[in-house]
Design a protein around this motif. Structure first.
Motif, mmCIF file in Angstrom:
data_model
loop_
_atom_site.group_PDB
_atom_site.id
_atom_site.type_symbol
_atom_site.label_atom_id
_atom_site.label_comp_id
_atom_site.label_asym_id
_atom_site.label_seq_id
_atom_site.Cartn_x
_atom_site.Cartn_y
_atom_site.Cartn_z
ATOM 1 N N ALA A 24 0.809 -1.330 -12.167
ATOM 2 C CA ALA A 24 0.890 -1.535 -10.722
ATOM 3 C C ALA A 24 2.079 -2.368 -10.289
ATOM 4 O O ALA A 24 2.303 -2.522 -9.090
ATOM 5 C CB ALA A 24 -0.405 -2.195 -10.229
ATOM 6 N N VAL A 25 2.825 -2.942 -11.224
ATOM 7 C CA VAL A 25 4.007 -3.741 -10.877
ATOM 8 C C VAL A 25 5.232 -2.840 -10.926
ATOM 9 O O VAL A 25 5.499 -2.172 -11.922
ATOM 10 C CB VAL A 25 4.156 -4.944 -11.831
ATOM 11 C CG1 VAL A 25 5.463 -5.687 -11.548
ATOM 12 C CG2 VAL A 25 2.974 -5.892 -11.672
ATOM 13 N N TRP A 44 -1.786 0.025 4.952
ATOM 14 C CA TRP A 44 -1.500 -1.329 5.413
ATOM 15 C C TRP A 44 -2.315 -2.326 4.592
ATOM 16 O O TRP A 44 -3.420 -2.744 4.960
ATOM 17 C CB TRP A 44 -1.775 -1.444 6.913
ATOM 18 C CG TRP A 44 -0.822 -0.568 7.670
ATOM 19 C CD1 TRP A 44 0.546 -0.587 7.577
ATOM 20 C CD2 TRP A 44 -1.150 0.489 8.557
ATOM 21 N NE1 TRP A 44 1.084 0.396 8.390
ATOM 22 C CE2 TRP A 44 0.074 1.071 8.993
ATOM 23 C CE3 TRP A 44 -2.354 1.000 9.044
ATOM 24 C CZ2 TRP A 44 0.117 2.125 9.889
ATOM 25 C CZ3 TRP A 44 -2.304 2.060 9.944
ATOM 26 C CH2 TRP A 44 -1.083 2.607 10.348
ATOM 27 N N ALA A 45 -1.728 -2.713 3.482
ATOM 28 C CA ALA A 45 -2.439 -3.528 2.491
ATOM 29 C C ALA A 45 -2.753 -4.932 2.984
ATOM 30 O O ALA A 45 -3.580 -5.622 2.387
ATOM 31 C CB ALA A 45 -1.623 -3.604 1.203
ATOM 32 N N GLY A 53 0.826 -1.195 0.000
ATOM 33 C CA GLY A 53 0.000 0.000 0.000
ATOM 34 C C GLY A 53 0.863 1.249 0.000
ATOM 35 O O GLY A 53 1.760 1.390 0.827
ATOM 36 N N LEU A 54 0.609 2.144 -0.947
ATOM 37 C CA LEU A 54 1.316 3.426 -0.966
ATOM 38 C C LEU A 54 0.850 4.280 0.211
ATOM 39 O O LEU A 54 -0.346 4.437 0.432
ATOM 40 C CB LEU A 54 1.018 4.170 -2.271
ATOM 41 C CG LEU A 54 1.894 3.858 -3.480
ATOM 42 C CD1 LEU A 54 1.320 4.519 -4.724
ATOM 43 C CD2 LEU A 54 3.320 4.341 -3.243
ATOM 44 N N GLY A 65 4.247 -5.350 -6.395
ATOM 45 C CA GLY A 65 3.197 -4.475 -6.896
ATOM 46 C C GLY A 65 2.871 -3.385 -5.899
ATOM 47 O O GLY A 65 3.411 -3.335 -4.789
ATOM 48 N N LEU A 66 1.982 -2.480 -6.313
ATOM 49 C CA LEU A 66 1.569 -1.367 -5.467
ATOM 50 C C LEU A 66 0.065 -1.176 -5.548
ATOM 51 O O LEU A 66 -0.542 -1.359 -6.614
ATOM 52 C CB LEU A 66 2.268 -0.075 -5.906
ATOM 53 C CG LEU A 66 3.791 -0.051 -5.747
ATOM 54 C CD1 LEU A 66 4.375 1.127 -6.508
ATOM 55 C CD2 LEU A 66 4.184 0.009 -4.282
ATOM 56 N N LEU A 67 -0.532 -0.805 -4.413
ATOM 57 C CA LEU A 67 -1.940 -0.427 -4.357
ATOM 58 C C LEU A 67 -2.015 1.066 -4.067
ATOM 59 O O LEU A 67 -1.321 1.562 -3.176
ATOM 60 C CB LEU A 67 -2.669 -1.206 -3.255
ATOM 61 C CG LEU A 67 -2.741 -2.725 -3.429
ATOM 62 C CD1 LEU A 67 -3.420 -3.358 -2.212
ATOM 63 C CD2 LEU A 67 -3.475 -3.099 -4.702
ATOM 64 N N PRO A 68 -2.847 1.819 -4.796
ATOM 65 C CA PRO A 68 -2.891 3.278 -4.617
ATOM 66 C C PRO A 68 -3.550 3.668 -3.304
ATOM 67 O O PRO A 68 -4.416 2.954 -2.785
ATOM 68 C CB PRO A 68 -3.727 3.743 -5.813
ATOM 69 C CG PRO A 68 -4.606 2.564 -6.131
ATOM 70 C CD PRO A 68 -3.774 1.354 -5.845
ATOM 71 N N PRO A 69 -3.161 4.824 -2.741
ATOM 72 C CA PRO A 69 -3.835 5.306 -1.526
ATOM 73 C C PRO A 69 -5.259 5.729 -1.832
ATOM 74 O O PRO A 69 -5.627 5.950 -2.989
ATOM 75 C CB PRO A 69 -2.973 6.496 -1.101
ATOM 76 C CG PRO A 69 -2.314 6.960 -2.355
ATOM 77 C CD PRO A 69 -2.116 5.730 -3.203
ATOM 78 N N HIS A 70 -6.055 5.849 -0.776
ATOM 79 C CA HIS A 70 -7.435 6.296 -0.926
ATOM 80 C C HIS A 70 -7.519 7.816 -0.781
ATOM 81 O O HIS A 70 -6.602 8.444 -0.227
ATOM 82 C CB HIS A 70 -8.314 5.642 0.135
ATOM 83 C CG HIS A 70 -8.423 4.156 -0.009
ATOM 84 N ND1 HIS A 70 -9.350 3.402 0.682
ATOM 85 C CD2 HIS A 70 -7.740 3.254 -0.774
ATOM 86 C CE1 HIS A 70 -9.220 2.119 0.374
ATOM 87 N NE2 HIS A 70 -8.241 2.016 -0.509
#
Length: 459
Positions: A400-401, A120-121, A23-24, A73-78
């Motif tokens: 996302a990678v 915190w993914a 998680g970013l 990989g990465l998950l974008p912030p909300h």
């Protein structure tokens, strides 16, 4: 001790591999002390946070793993503050007026809707690899996170993130969060582990629960995960009942501040690394794990005794909230641990002994994630593990990678938009809202997430 491996060194020749989606860290990263039972979060409440430093620390950790040959990989912030929530509870006017009204009425409310806890993914979802699922697809169940108000806002945007990245419905199944009621309190992969001989083969999925949803709360701190949650996810993912375990987390661990199972246990391939007080029925849990794994693998349980590392030290240092990884070119697993494990005398001494033994964990690598640690999240909190093969990796629908180019783009993006420091009262600043929207709009272009990804983009 050498462990069975699936050769992440050459992805073209392997069936499957484990990717980590971190998680970013968001632009409103702050220390609101919002999470009851999370001792680190409570201890640092009202402290000055450093959002830019936190985001760069997270990206550096992710790049280190990508550079080691792992798929990262990465998950974008909300979007935060979350104005749709404030509008839904009666605040009106312009966005700046809504924020000002809410702050005047209740600053604690603004702190909750401004949380950057989605970094915190590990709490984002529970993931079951295709090899475990009856339909042969990779399944995701976003966590409803209903126990904590600031986290219960996350599920819909998490679902949107997962659908944007894992859009191919022939390869992936992204479910909705479980019903928003205490019976199905769900904290995601932080209470889920998997044991397997190889990532691409059928494994044993372990769901750890803190309370029976039909019973009474038995601990002073919230037991956030229910038995019924794991049972529901196992059904909807199509898991074979013989390869599913539902184990109760130790009440003692919850009372000591282990608000999730991943604060006292972590698993990878055939290895379970856990504290003596991880499970309520310790010996029964070990026996059940060995029975479920029989015929698939010989499981190695590495238990850390209370006498060597007291539970309080394990939780303070986040000894188990670490990443246990199969790294290309190494015969034994590598433990990615926070610097706090090196600074804690008990955990450091134990880790030196662990590495010197001939056990399945052969090396410890320390990383600096202090901005996350001060809010109660170690390296394992920052990542969601997703088993992919070449076909699924090629089917991802967003950028996302992590590679060198994306890393450079994201570091430059953070440096352009993130504040150096953020105090509790800064959350009332309407400029912070505008800064965040400008940054996130740009991020959707960098990561190819579409022009209607965030609520503000949809009007």
């Amino acid at each position: 001790m050498s462990i069975a491996r699936d050769g992440n060194t050459s992805r073209g020749s392997v069936l499957a591999f484990e990717a980590n989606f971190d998680g970013l860290v968001g632009l409103t990263h702050n220390y609101g002390g919002l999470s009851t039972g999370n001792l680190a979060s409570a201890a640092n409440a009202t402290a000055i946070s450093r959002p830019k430093e936190g985001a760069l620390q997270g990206l550096a950790k992710a790049k280190r793993l990508a550079d080691a040959g792992l798929v990262q990989g990465l998950l974008p912030p909300h979007e935060r503050p979350h104005l749709p929530t404030l509008k839904a509870i009666g605040f009106s006017g312009s966005d700046a007026e809504i924020l000002a009204q809410a702050w005047k009425a209740d600053p604690a409310l603004v702190r909750n809707v401004s949380s950057s806890a989605q970094m915190w993914a590990a709490n984002a979802a529970t993931v079951s690899p295709a090899a475990d699922c009856s339909d042969g697809r990779l399944h995701f169940s976003p966590a409803n996170l209903l126990t904590m108000p600031h986290r219960a806002l996350e599920a819909s945007q998490t679902e949107r993130s997962l659908r944007a990245i894992f859009a191919d419905t022939a390869q992936f199944a992204v479910h909705k969060a479980l019903p928003y009621q205490p019976l199905f309190a769900d904290e995601g992969a932080a209470n889920h582990m998997r044991l397997c001989a190889n990532h691409g083969e059928a494994g044993v999925e372990i769901f750890v629960w803190g309370r029976n949803g039909f019973g009474q709360q038995e601990t002073r701190f919230p037991a956030r995960q229910t038995l019924q949650t794991g049972e529901a996810i196992a059904r909807r993912h199509g898991l074979a009942p013989a390869r599913v375990l539902h184990l109760q987390q130790s009440r003692k661990a919850i009372e000591a501040g282990a608000f999730h199972n991943d604060v006292v246990a972590v698993a990878s391939l055939q290895v379970l690394f856990c504290h003596e007080h991880a499970f309520e029925d310790r010996l029964g849990a070990y026996e059940a794990i060995k029975r479920a794994c029989d015929g698939l693998m010989e499981v190695a349980i590495v238990e850390v005794p209370e006498a060597e590392v007291p539970l309080a030290d394990a939780i303070k240092s986040y000894l188990f909230n670490t990443q246990l990884l199969s790294v290309p070119g190494e015969d034994r697993l590598v433990l990615i641990a926070p610097e706090e494990c090196r600074e804690n005398a008990a955990t450091h001494a134990y880790l030196e002994t662990l590495v010197a033994s001939n056990g399945p964990i052969g090396r410890v690598q320390f990383v600096d994630v202090r901005q996350s640690m001060r809010n109660g999240g170690g390296p394992a909190c920052l990542r969601l593990r997703v088993v992919l093969d070449e076909g699924k990796l090629g089917a991802l629908s967003a950028r996302a990678v992590l590679d060198g180019s994306l890393y450079d783009d994201l570091v430059a993006w953070v440096n352009r938009h993130y504040r150096e420091t953020l105090g509790p009262d800064d959350l009332a600043d309407p400029a912070l809202l505008l800064e965040g929207r400008t940054a996130l709009d740009e991020l959707t272009q960098i990561m190819h997430l579409g022009s209607d990804f965030y609520p503000f983009q949809r009007g």
